[in-house]
Design a protein around this motif. Structure first.
Motif, PDB file in Angstrom:
ATOM      1  N   LYS A 107      -6.096   0.285 -11.108  1.00  0.00           N
ATOM      2  CA  LYS A 107      -5.526  -0.311 -12.310  1.00  0.00           C
ATOM      3  C   LYS A 107      -4.443   0.525 -12.970  1.00  0.00           C
ATOM      4  CE  LYS A 107      -9.507  -3.259 -13.304  1.00  0.00           C
ATOM      5  NZ  LYS A 107     -10.516  -3.662 -14.323  1.00  0.00           N
ATOM      6  N   LYS A 108      -4.809   1.647 -13.629  1.00  0.00           N
ATOM      7  CA  LYS A 108      -3.815   2.353 -14.447  1.00  0.00           C
ATOM      8  C   LYS A 108      -3.773   3.835 -14.117  1.00  0.00           C
ATOM      9  CE  LYS A 108      -2.068   2.891 -19.139  1.00  0.00           C
ATOM     10  NZ  LYS A 108      -2.134   2.419 -20.526  1.00  0.00           N
ATOM     11  N   ALA A 166       3.604   3.876  -7.995  1.00  0.00           N
ATOM     12  CA  ALA A 166       3.915   2.467  -8.260  1.00  0.00           C
ATOM     13  C   ALA A 166       3.437   1.552  -7.146  1.00  0.00           C
ATOM     14  CB  ALA A 166       5.415   2.290  -8.473  1.00  0.00           C
ATOM     15  N   ASP A 167       3.256   2.106  -5.939  1.00  0.00           N
ATOM     16  CA  ASP A 167       2.791   1.298  -4.811  1.00  0.00           C
ATOM     17  C   ASP A 167       1.274   1.100  -4.820  1.00  0.00           C
ATOM     18  OD1 ASP A 167       5.386   1.148  -3.885  1.00  0.00           O
ATOM     19  OD2 ASP A 167       5.165   2.844  -2.498  1.00  0.00           O
ATOM     20  N   TYR A 168       0.574   1.799  -5.714  1.00  0.00           N
ATOM     21  CA  TYR A 168      -0.891   1.789  -5.655  1.00  0.00           C
ATOM     22  C   TYR A 168      -1.567   1.383  -6.965  1.00  0.00           C
ATOM     23  CZ  TYR A 168       0.115   4.394  -1.413  1.00  0.00           C
ATOM     24  OH  TYR A 168       0.591   4.759  -0.191  1.00  0.00           O
ATOM     25  N   TYR A 169      -0.833   1.422  -8.072  1.00  0.00           N
ATOM     26  CA  TYR A 169      -1.452   1.113  -9.363  1.00  0.00           C
ATOM     27  C   TYR A 169      -0.772  -0.084 -10.014  1.00  0.00           C
ATOM     28  CZ  TYR A 169      -4.222   5.354  -9.129  1.00  0.00           C
ATOM     29  OH  TYR A 169      -5.129   6.308  -8.736  1.00  0.00           O
ATOM     30  N   GLU A 170      -1.567  -0.875 -10.702  1.00  0.00           N
ATOM     31  CA  GLU A 170      -1.059  -2.074 -11.364  1.00  0.00           C
ATOM     32  C   GLU A 170      -0.238  -1.723 -12.601  1.00  0.00           C
ATOM     33  OE1 GLU A 170      -4.372  -4.562 -12.228  1.00  0.00           O
ATOM     34  OE2 GLU A 170      -5.172  -4.492 -10.186  1.00  0.00           O
ATOM     35  N   GLU A 171      -0.571  -0.609 -13.227  1.00  0.00           N
ATOM     36  CA  GLU A 171       0.107  -0.181 -14.450  1.00  0.00           C
ATOM     37  C   GLU A 171       0.265   1.335 -14.415  1.00  0.00           C
ATOM     38  OE1 GLU A 171      -0.452  -0.489 -19.327  1.00  0.00           O
ATOM     39  OE2 GLU A 171      -1.960  -1.345 -17.967  1.00  0.00           O
ATOM     40  N   HIS A 181       6.206  -2.524 -13.857  1.00  0.00           N
ATOM     41  CA  HIS A 181       4.886  -2.087 -14.306  1.00  0.00           C
ATOM     42  C   HIS A 181       4.817  -0.594 -14.617  1.00  0.00           C
ATOM     43  CE1 HIS A 181       4.886  -1.584  -9.923  1.00  0.00           C
ATOM     44  NE2 HIS A 181       3.876  -0.739 -10.024  1.00  0.00           N
ATOM     45  N   ASP A 199      -7.200   5.459 -15.034  1.00  0.00           N
ATOM     46  CA  ASP A 199      -8.062   5.698 -13.876  1.00  0.00           C
ATOM     47  C   ASP A 199      -7.640   6.958 -13.129  1.00  0.00           C
ATOM     48  OD1 ASP A 199      -9.620   3.079 -13.876  1.00  0.00           O
ATOM     49  OD2 ASP A 199      -7.546   2.378 -13.887  1.00  0.00           O
ATOM     50  N   ARG A 202      -7.898   3.681   0.561  1.00  0.00           N
ATOM     51  CA  ARG A 202      -8.118   2.237   0.553  1.00  0.00           C
ATOM     52  C   ARG A 202      -9.046   1.816   1.686  1.00  0.00           C
ATOM     53  NH1 ARG A 202      -1.930  -0.111  -0.235  1.00  0.00           N
ATOM     54  NH2 ARG A 202      -1.922  -0.170  -2.522  1.00  0.00           N
TER      55      ARG A 202
END
Length: 503
Positions: A2-3, A21-26, A127, A168, A347
């Motif tokens: 998430k963040k 930026a490739d792994y977190y939504e924010e 984001h 996170d 992942r």
């Protein structure tokens, strides 16, 4: 996921933000300074005034995360390495090469312009947000203190409001001014003693307007610590401006910040004739500015069994280097890339010791850079290595490098063959692993120097005469590094055939 929060919007922080930026939504980047409205130096970067140059290894990583960034810099006035003539002068002679030894275009520009271009790219990612003029005052942790769940912040101006920001993942990229150890101490965690190179280095930089047309030349005048001769680097940056930096370590008579003394000190460089001639076509912009560092510090957080999850650190906050070697940006890029590869693996195969294992992998990745810069700096009287960690093979490596350098310059001068020189260049650029430089067949070749002083010193340090035993002896003396080279590096090395080194 998430963040995530990145502390620091310097170059290390910007590369890290792009990777995350490739792994977190924010993603939120916290920065103490306000950003300038155009490419200018920031107050919070004390060495920003001085020249910066990205090594080929770092440029490859940055090109992956910021495609075409070099072309953008060049469009804004930076100088392409493909257009430069490289001139290196040391006690063994002078080498001139018209080709980019990395076979990769790297822009020569100011730190301010590089940071500007990267930051603009990041600001265009929806984001990712920035909080400027904001200080991080501590870490928010879970009730059992095993996980970092965010940060405490405080405005640096206005109402100086205090706040909290949940995350996170928190990554500290705040550089030499990092307060991470203080925060960990406050949590009751025992931080291992760091590895310290007491380097007492100093450098001074002066910039010049180019009054008339001059050759695109990057002039490197090597130091000779035994004779007390400092290093000098002349380079062009954007907007028809050239810079000259003088450097020495050990605490003895730093390069001057007084214009007259600075000009006089140029005359004592190995490349003095070349640089003085260039000076005649330049007009000083201002008096020289100095920068002093007492220590280079390598933290060993990977030794902490109770390292909290949700927390990572990179850049100078993790390991700081002597800036004259130009490794800082490249090492930060390597560290960010290491984190990115680990996130990708996480992942598929979750690791409960994810953060601590990343710290270990980063240490392995930067080990050659720390060792090489330490070997170079320990040539200066007064520089000392400290901490409960071994630094293997320093004296032998110094003697090996002396003889290798002498042989490289001789080949370049007599045979017009720059292969050996660029072999050394690529190792210092963190592309060629030290194991390809410190190896038996290379040692056997350079030892053929007609009984010179350098040969005698190296043979005495080697203590074996049988060439069949050279590799075994090298494996005992030189540290065992564990670099991980990606496919792009392998492809680059494959393109660098010996013929391409001939200038």
């Amino acid at each position: 996921m998430k963040k995530a929060v990145v502390i620091g919007a310097g170059i290390a922080g910007l590369i890290t933000a792009r990777m995350l930026a490739d792994y977190y939504e924010e993603l939120c980047v916290i920065e103490r300074d306000e950003f300038p409205s155009e490419p200018n130096n920031r107050q919070g970067v004390p060495q920003s005034f001085h020249p910066h140059r990205v090594q080929p290894r770092g440029a490859l990583i940055m090109e992956y995360y910021f495609p075409g960034y070099n072309d953008e810099l060049i469009a804004l006035g930076a100088i392409s390495s493909h257009d430069e003539k490289l001139i290196v002068t040391n006690r063994y002679g002078t080498l001139v090469n018209k080709e980019d030894p990395s076979s990769f275009k790297i822009a020569s520009c100011s730190r301010a312009l590089l940071e500007w271009v990267l930051r603009k790219r990041i600001q265009n990612i929806p984001h990712i947000s920035f909080l400027t003029s904001m200080e991080v005052t501590g870490l928010i942790v879970s009730e059992d203190q095993h996980a970092v769940t965010g940060i405490y912040t405080k405005e640096r101006s206005g109402e100086k409001r205090e706040d909290q920001l949940a995350a996170d993942m928190v990554i500290d990229a705040s550089g030499r001014s990092s307060k991470l150890i203080r925060w960990l101490d406050k949590l009751g965690l025992n931080v291992p003693e760091p590895e310290v190179l007491k380097v007492s280095l100093g450098y001074s930089t002066r910039y010049y307007n180019i009054k008339s047309s001059i050759p695109n030349e990057w002039v490197m005048s090597d130091s000779d610590p035994e004779q007390g001769i400092r290093a000098g680097i002349f380079t062009r940056i954007e907007d028809d401006i050239a810079g000259l930096i003088l450097f020495n370590a050990g605490g003895d008579e730093y390069p001057s910040t007084q214009p007259e003394e600075f000009q006089d000190q140029i005359k004592h460089l190995f490349a003095s004739d070349k640089i003085v001639k260039l000076m005649e076509q330049l007009e000083p912009l201002q008096g020289p500015r100095g920068y002093r560092i007492s220590e280079s510090v390598r933290q060993h957080f990977e030794l902490m069994e109770d390292w909290p999850s949700g927390l990572l650190v990179l850049g100078d906050a993790f390991c700081s280097f002597d800036p004259i070697h130009g490794q800082g940006i490249t090492v930060a890029a390597i560290e960010a890339e290491t984190i990115g590869k680990s996130l990708e693996a996480q992942r598929l195969h979750p690791d409960p010791q994810f953060e601590r294992n990343i710290l270990l992998r980063m240490q392995q990745a930067i080990d050659p850079a720390w060792w090489l810069s330490s070997v170079a700096d320990l040539r200066w009287r007064g520089v000392e290595h400290g901490g409960p960690y071994e630094l293997k093979g320093v004296d032998f490596a110094q003697k090996y490098i002396n003889l290798f350098t002498k042989q490289a310059m001789k080949k370049a001068d007599q045979e017009k063959d720059n292969h050996l020189f660029f072999m050394q260049f690529l190792m210092n650029a963190l592309i060629l692993p030290p194991s390809e430089y410190f190896k038996a067949d290379v040692l056997d070749m350079i030892l053929n120097d007609n009984g010179s002083e350098e040969e005698i010193e190296l043979r005495a340090a080697l203590r074996v005469q049988d060439s069949d035993l050279f590799q075994q002896k090298l494996d005992e003396i030189i540290p065992l590094f564990q670099p991980e080279y990606d496919e792009e590096i392998k492809k680059l090395l494959e393109t660098l055939e010996p013929a391409s080194f001939n200038g």
